[in-house]
Design a protein around this motif. Structure first.
Motif, PDB file in Angstrom:
ATOM      1  N   LYS A   1      35.845   4.389 -21.006  1.00 53.12           N
ATOM      2  CA  LYS A   1      36.996   4.401 -20.073  1.00 53.12           C
ATOM      3  C   LYS A   1      38.156   3.590 -20.651  1.00 53.12           C
ATOM      4  O   LYS A   1      39.307   4.020 -20.633  1.00 53.12           O
ATOM      5  CB  LYS A   1      36.576   3.775 -18.724  1.00 53.12           C
ATOM      6  CG  LYS A   1      36.062   4.775 -17.706  1.00 53.12           C
ATOM      7  CD  LYS A   1      35.843   4.055 -16.382  1.00 53.12           C
ATOM      8  CE  LYS A   1      34.869   4.841 -15.506  1.00 53.12           C
ATOM      9  NZ  LYS A   1      34.376   4.023 -14.378  1.00 53.12           N
TER      10      LYS A   1
ATOM     11  N   GLU B   1      39.835   5.305 -23.550  1.00 55.68           N
ATOM     12  CA  GLU B   1      40.716   6.390 -23.094  1.00 55.68           C
ATOM     13  C   GLU B   1      42.051   5.839 -22.607  1.00 55.68           C
ATOM     14  O   GLU B   1      43.098   6.459 -22.795  1.00 55.68           O
ATOM     15  CB  GLU B   1      40.044   7.171 -21.950  1.00 55.68           C
ATOM     16  CG  GLU B   1      39.003   8.189 -22.434  1.00 55.68           C
ATOM     17  CD  GLU B   1      38.136   8.716 -21.295  1.00 55.68           C
ATOM     18  OE1 GLU B   1      38.597   8.664 -20.122  1.00 55.68           O
ATOM     19  OE2 GLU B   1      37.004   9.172 -21.574  1.00 55.68           O
ATOM     20  N   ARG B   2      42.001   4.656 -21.979  1.00 57.17           N
ATOM     21  CA  ARG B   2      43.236   4.046 -21.450  1.00 57.17           C
ATOM     22  C   ARG B   2      43.986   3.241 -22.513  1.00 57.17           C
ATOM     23  O   ARG B   2      45.001   2.611 -22.220  1.00 57.17           O
ATOM     24  CB  ARG B   2      42.881   3.148 -20.261  1.00 57.17           C
ATOM     25  CG  ARG B   2      42.532   3.966 -19.013  1.00 57.17           C
ATOM     26  CD  ARG B   2      41.680   3.189 -18.020  1.00 57.17           C
ATOM     27  NE  ARG B   2      42.325   1.977 -17.550  1.00 57.17           N
ATOM     28  CZ  ARG B   2      41.727   1.065 -16.784  1.00 57.17           C
ATOM     29  NH1 ARG B   2      40.461   1.237 -16.431  1.00 57.17           N
ATOM     30  NH2 ARG B   2      42.367   0.001 -16.382  1.00 57.17           N
TER      31      ARG B   2
END
Length: 320
Positions: free
Chosen positions: A209, A212-213
């Motif tokens: 996560k 991805e950010r």
């Protein structure tokens, strides 16, 4: 038993405490016995030690410190016993009590991350105080893992906005082109140890996560060129495989609000012959810059299987 031998007794609270102190099948007790001429006898919930006054002082100190750790809830390992015995012989075993009090973070399973040796404590303290730190030492001393743990803690506490982990893909040499897959797949095997440390601290899902950010980046060193890394915790791993030019390029990426940790083992250089290792050159060139800290970890700081330490010692002896 010699005439000058004396005896001390150490009383334990219960059978559970005896099990924690003696280790599985009395393994810890045998390890201590192997390193002393004194005779150690366990009698239920009591330990009797026969030996010279000097040896009794060392062993009494060692057992009292180990019992204090057990009573604090520390689950002892072989590594702890070996290290505690070494410190007791230097009169430093009490330092262990403080070591185990200091948590630098927790894994995604909630297990506290602590330093395990005095060298590691110095390394962590240097990272907390300085913006550029070099951690130099053999395999298994926790150089990379502790740096990643501190980076994750800094990210969680909003002290930095992202973590950047990088390694030179030098070991691949000219063979990188022959590996299957796209560029990312080609270099991933060289970055795997960095992912492993991240997964331990955050778990696979959370790491993915954050990647991805853009809050976590794991990339080969070549990807750092031309950038300024601000509000970042940046770790360069396996730095013994950088060239002098690469090391200079990396260090000059430092932006405001950032920290850099450079880790490496000068005994495991994979550079082509004739190339000067950037890590050794950095020691020579930057050693007098006050704001940059060089921390040297040794065989005494190895926290892997006790055999790893013996392997390192044997190779060091062979080289000499």
């Amino acid at each position: 038993m010699q005439e000058q031998d004396k005896m001390i007794k150490i009383r334990l609270r219960d059978a559970n405490e005896a099990l924690s102190l003696f280790g599985p099948q009395d393994g810890f007790l045998r390890m201590i016995q192997d390193h002393t001429p004194a005779k150690i006898v366990s009698r239920g919930e009591e330990v009797a030690i026969f030996g010279s006054p000097d040896e009794l002082e060392v062993l009494g100190h060692l057992f009292r410190v180990l019992l204090s750790l057990i009573r604090k809830g520390v689950k002892l390992t072989e590594r702890d016993i070996v290290y505690a015995e070494r410190l007791a012989r230097q009169g430093l075993a009490d330092e262990l009590l403080e070591l185990y009090d200091e948590e630098i973070g927790s894994t995604h399973k909630g297990k506290p991350v602590r330093v395990k040796t005095l060298g590691q404590r110095h390394y962590v303290s240097a990272i907390q105080k300085s913006d550029i730190v070099f951690g130099i030492g053999p395999a298994g001393t926790g150089k990379t893992f502790l740096a990643v743990a501190l980076a994750v803690t800094a990210l969680k506490n909003n002290r930095v906005k992202r973590i950047v982990l990088t390694r030179p893909a030098v070991e691949a040499g000219e063979n990188l082109g022959f590996l299957p897959g796209d560029l990312q797949e080609k270099v991933d095997p060289y970055l795997r140890p960095l992912y492993d440390s991240l997964y331990t601290m955050l778990g696979v899902e959370q790491v993915n996560k954050l990647m991805e950010r853009g809050m976590i980046e794991v990339a080969p060193l070549a990807y750092m060129r031309g950038r300024t890394l601000e509000d970042s915790f940046v770790i360069l791993d396996e730095a013994q495989n950088t060239t002098n030019e690469q090391m200079k390029m990396f260090l000059t990426r430092l932006g405001f609000g950032s920290k850099m940790v450079v880790t490496g083992d000068v005994t495991q250089v994979d550079l082509p012959k004739g190339k000067k290792p950037g890590l050794k050159e950095a020691e020579r060139i930057l050693g007098s810059v006050e704001e940059i800290q060089f921390v040297y970890l040794t065989q005494a700081d190895v926290v892997r299987h006790t055999l790893v330490q013996k392997v390192i010692d044997a190779y060091a002896e062979a080289e000499e």
